[in-house]
Design a protein around this motif. Structure first.
Motif, mmCIF file in Angstrom:
data_model
loop_
_atom_site.group_PDB
_atom_site.id
_atom_site.type_symbol
_atom_site.label_atom_id
_atom_site.label_comp_id
_atom_site.label_asym_id
_atom_site.label_seq_id
_atom_site.Cartn_x
_atom_site.Cartn_y
_atom_site.Cartn_z
ATOM 1 N N GLN A 244 -11.853 -0.608 -14.302
ATOM 2 C CA GLN A 244 -12.720 -1.423 -12.779
ATOM 3 C C GLN A 244 -11.237 -1.706 -11.965
ATOM 4 N N SER A 245 -10.447 -1.700 -12.557
ATOM 5 C CA SER A 245 -9.651 -2.097 -11.232
ATOM 6 C C SER A 245 -8.977 -0.889 -10.546
ATOM 7 N N GLY A 246 -8.287 -0.348 -10.807
ATOM 8 C CA GLY A 246 -7.813 1.366 -10.508
ATOM 9 C C GLY A 246 -9.176 1.600 -9.837
ATOM 10 N N GLU A 247 -10.049 2.040 -10.279
ATOM 11 C CA GLU A 247 -11.814 2.849 -9.780
ATOM 12 C C GLU A 247 -11.740 1.515 -8.351
ATOM 13 N N HIS A 248 -11.892 0.570 -8.561
ATOM 14 C CA HIS A 248 -12.551 -0.214 -7.305
ATOM 15 C C HIS A 248 -11.258 -0.372 -5.840
ATOM 16 N N PHE A 249 -9.926 0.001 -6.788
ATOM 17 C CA PHE A 249 -9.195 -0.300 -5.881
ATOM 18 C C PHE A 249 -8.813 1.566 -5.039
ATOM 19 N N LEU A 250 -8.428 2.077 -5.334
ATOM 20 C CA LEU A 250 -9.172 3.518 -5.475
ATOM 21 C C LEU A 250 -10.071 4.104 -4.422
ATOM 22 N N PHE A 251 -10.731 4.139 -5.123
ATOM 23 C CA PHE A 251 -12.667 4.818 -4.310
ATOM 24 C C PHE A 251 -13.145 3.609 -3.425
ATOM 25 N N TRP A 252 -12.467 1.813 -3.565
ATOM 26 C CA TRP A 252 -13.503 1.283 -2.632
ATOM 27 C C TRP A 252 -12.985 0.209 -1.479
ATOM 28 N N LYS A 277 -7.160 14.567 -4.634
ATOM 29 C CA LYS A 277 -6.057 13.955 -4.910
ATOM 30 C C LYS A 277 -6.444 13.833 -6.265
ATOM 31 N N PHE A 278 -7.106 12.567 -6.858
ATOM 32 C CA PHE A 278 -7.265 12.322 -7.927
ATOM 33 C C PHE A 278 -7.648 13.612 -8.921
ATOM 34 N N ASN A 279 -8.325 14.655 -8.304
ATOM 35 C CA ASN A 279 -9.240 15.098 -9.381
ATOM 36 C C ASN A 279 -7.399 16.116 -9.068
ATOM 37 N N GLN A 280 -6.571 16.531 -7.812
ATOM 38 C CA GLN A 280 -5.721 17.571 -8.288
ATOM 39 C C GLN A 280 -4.530 17.207 -9.610
ATOM 40 N N VAL A 281 -4.178 15.808 -9.428
ATOM 41 C CA VAL A 281 -3.082 14.891 -10.386
ATOM 42 C C VAL A 281 -3.644 15.406 -11.956
ATOM 43 N N GLU A 287 -6.232 15.123 -22.857
ATOM 44 C CA GLU A 287 -6.406 13.569 -23.006
ATOM 45 C C GLU A 287 -5.860 12.910 -22.966
ATOM 46 N N LEU A 288 -6.485 12.326 -21.041
ATOM 47 C CA LEU A 288 -5.574 11.449 -20.722
ATOM 48 C C LEU A 288 -6.877 9.953 -21.207
ATOM 49 N N ASN A 289 -6.019 9.212 -21.607
ATOM 50 C CA ASN A 289 -7.337 7.969 -21.589
ATOM 51 C C ASN A 289 -7.101 6.951 -20.675
ATOM 52 N N LEU A 290 -7.876 6.172 -20.447
ATOM 53 C CA LEU A 290 -8.536 4.860 -19.836
ATOM 54 C C LEU A 290 -7.283 4.763 -18.946
ATOM 55 N N GLU A 291 -6.625 3.758 -20.037
ATOM 56 C CA GLU A 291 -4.965 3.582 -19.617
ATOM 57 C C GLU A 291 -4.202 3.742 -18.378
ATOM 58 N N LYS A 297 -4.690 6.181 -10.810
ATOM 59 C CA LYS A 297 -5.121 5.760 -10.047
ATOM 60 C C LYS A 297 -4.689 4.558 -9.029
ATOM 61 N N PHE A 298 -3.707 3.568 -9.350
ATOM 62 C CA PHE A 298 -3.063 3.132 -8.404
ATOM 63 C C PHE A 298 -2.036 3.869 -8.035
ATOM 64 N N LYS A 299 -1.367 4.522 -8.518
ATOM 65 C CA LYS A 299 -0.583 5.349 -8.133
ATOM 66 C C LYS A 299 -0.832 5.856 -6.628
ATOM 67 N N LEU A 300 -1.689 6.884 -7.084
ATOM 68 C CA LEU A 300 -2.494 7.029 -6.028
ATOM 69 C C LEU A 300 -2.760 6.324 -4.593
ATOM 70 N N GLY A 301 -3.250 4.893 -4.876
ATOM 71 C CA GLY A 301 -4.170 4.219 -4.199
ATOM 72 C C GLY A 301 -2.385 3.431 -3.652
ATOM 73 N N PHE A 302 -1.518 3.535 -3.673
ATOM 74 C CA PHE A 302 -0.412 2.199 -2.693
ATOM 75 C C PHE A 302 0.248 3.450 -2.317
ATOM 76 N N GLU A 303 -0.274 4.754 -2.609
ATOM 77 C CA GLU A 303 1.325 6.207 -2.051
ATOM 78 C C GLU A 303 0.227 5.948 -0.823
ATOM 79 N N TYR A 304 -1.163 6.320 -1.069
ATOM 80 C CA TYR A 304 -1.764 6.552 0.696
ATOM 81 C C TYR A 304 -1.448 5.452 1.200
ATOM 82 N N ILE A 305 -1.309 3.875 1.273
ATOM 83 C CA ILE A 305 -1.626 2.828 1.962
ATOM 84 C C ILE A 305 0.079 2.388 2.076
ATOM 85 N N PHE A 306 1.139 2.916 1.437
ATOM 86 C CA PHE A 306 2.094 3.528 2.315
ATOM 87 C C PHE A 306 2.702 4.107 2.286
#
Length: 457
Positions: A244-252, A277-281, A287-291, A297-306
């Motif tokens: 949930q943490s990545g979902e919460h961070f990126l999309f909320w 961006k997430f869909n493109q990546v 076979e991407l697992n949830l981890e 999601k965290f990587k995209l989120g921090f990139e967007y912030i910075f």
């Protein structure tokens, strides 16, 4: 002044009666939900995302979602469904109301153990705490987290006050279940647990007992985290506590912070951009697992912030989000849940906060619900200053300094999760701690020891 003190300090009979009414708060609120036909509030909350696990465990469905939802609340729901039938929301509401009754009782017992004044002001901060009352009528894990936190604090209080090691073991048990209820204490290994270990080392226990107690708190954390790791590993070989943490961070969080005043609703353009961006990546990665998805999601989120967010807007949004988180009244949630007409409260901030304040002020005499909301906000503002004062007073209490620092650390961990959102739901989990610090301030201001002694004489 003595007349004022006589009015505020209750006799044992008055205190017992008001304490009982405080405990009835969640029950009375649940009754109002039933009588108005709002059980489950027409499915407006994320209840189904939790009950799906309850149904699966009971064999009523083959559908099972990802283990991103922590298991404690679905397990609680499963117990109710087992005895009273699947989707029996009336039974679930009654069960949560009863849980609320005993939770409030234990919160008051904690205040008594701390030696705080038995007065009508402190009891009023409990009975009129709509943030807590409402949670026990909503089918989300907040109610269970609040209840477990109250019980955990009760036993932690007994440990610090009475030096009973058995109480600390009970605290560790409830701490374990807290880890499995809401993903709010995952960082406690860096703040809260080191504090606990430090103050355990300062006790007068033998080295063996100290080591045993330290092992108990570490085990409660590790076991709680391990349960989630095992669920994710069995699902898709992931080794994470929550997805949930990545979902919460990126999309909320980020879409909310993208608005200058973090007004509680997401910036839909930013949300769309982030989804693209997430869909493109991820579109060409199999076979991407949830981890791995969570890390992306965290990587995209921090990139967007910075790289793309204006830092002045970001800081301003963080400030406003926490202002709303701390000072917003839960009445705004209750109004929307009961479909009450208070549209002025939900209008977004367009030309600055002053414009919205004027709109609300001009409507307060036309709509009594808005007037009640304004009164509630003013009371909350007063309480926040009292609670802040209570925090400063508490850390000067040398015998219980460790205890209060531990509570403060838990308070901070819970509030971190609300950044950007400004939703009082994310404050409700720490309301029991805020009530304790408020009671400390009230006791210090209205009932200093010398006044109480004079009255007793």
């Amino acid at each position: 002044m003595h007349k004022v003190y006589n009015l505020l300090i209750l006799s044992e009979k008055q205190y017992s009666l008001l304490k009982f009414f405080c405990c009835l708060g969640p029950v009375l609120f649940a009754l109002s939900v039933i009588l108005t036909g709002n059980v489950n509030f027409e499915g407006m909350f994320e209840t189904a995302k939790y009950t799906i696990f309850s149904k699966y465990w009971l064999g009523y469905t083959q559908e099972i979602g990802t283990p991103s939802r922590l298991p404690a609340y679905p397990l609680f729901v499963a117990v109710i469904y087992f005895f009273f039938g699947i989707d029996n929301f009336n039974a679930l509401l009654v069960a949560q109301a009863i849980l609320g009754f005993f939770s409030i009782f234990m919160l008051i017992k904690t205040l008594e153990n701390l030696g705080l004044s038995k007065n009508i002001i402190v009891l009023s901060t409990i009975f009129l705490n709509f943030s807590i009352l409402f949670r026990f009528s909503v089918f989300l894990p907040n109610c269970l987290f609040i209840s477990l936190l109250i019980f955990a604090i009760f036993f932690l209080t007994k440990f610090f006050k009475e030096k009973t090691n058995k109480s600390f073991i009970f605290f560790c048990i409830f701490f374990f279940f807290l880890i499995l209820t809401r993903p709010l204490l995952q960082l406690s290994i860096f703040i809260t647990i080191p504090l606990i270990i430090y103050f355990l080392c300062k006790t007068n226990n033998s080295k063996l007992v100290k080591s045993s107690l330290i092992l108990a708190i570490l085990s409660s954390y590790v076991l709680g985290i391990s349960v989630q790791f095992l669920r994710f590993y069995n699902y898709d070989k992931s080794t994470i506590y929550t997805a949930q943490s990545g979902e919460h961070f990126l999309f909320w969080v980020i879409p909310c912070l993208s608005k200058k005043y973090a007004c509680g609703s997401r910036d839909l353009l930013v949300l769309k951009e982030l989804r693209n961006k997430f869909n493109q990546v991820t579109e060409n990665k199999e076979e991407l697992n949830l981890e791995k998805i969570n890390k992306i999601k965290f990587k995209l989120g921090f990139e967007y912030i910075f790289n793309e967010m204006k830092k002045d807007i970001l800081l301003w949004s963080i400030f406003f989000s926490y202002a709303k988180l701390l000072f917003h009244s839960s009445l705004i949630e209750i109004y929307s849940s009961f479909n009450l007409d208070v549209k002025e409260l939900y209008n977004p901030i367009v030309n600055g906060p002053s414009e919205k304040i004027k709109d609300i002020a001009s409507s307060m005499f036309k709509n009594p619900l808005i007037f009640l909301w304004i009164i509630a906000v003013l009371i909350i503002v007063l309480l926040r200053f009292l609670q802040l004062y209570g925090i400063f007073v508490s850390i000067k209490d040398k015998p219980l300094k460790g205890y209060y620092l531990i509570l403060i650390s838990i308070l901070l961990l819970i509030l971190i999760s609300g950044v950007g959102l400004g939703n009082p739901r994310y404050r409700s989990d720490c309301e029991p701690i805020l009530i304790i610090f408020g009671a400390i301030a009230i006791n210090k201001i209205f009932f200093p020891k010398n006044k109480i002694k004079k009255k007793n004489e």
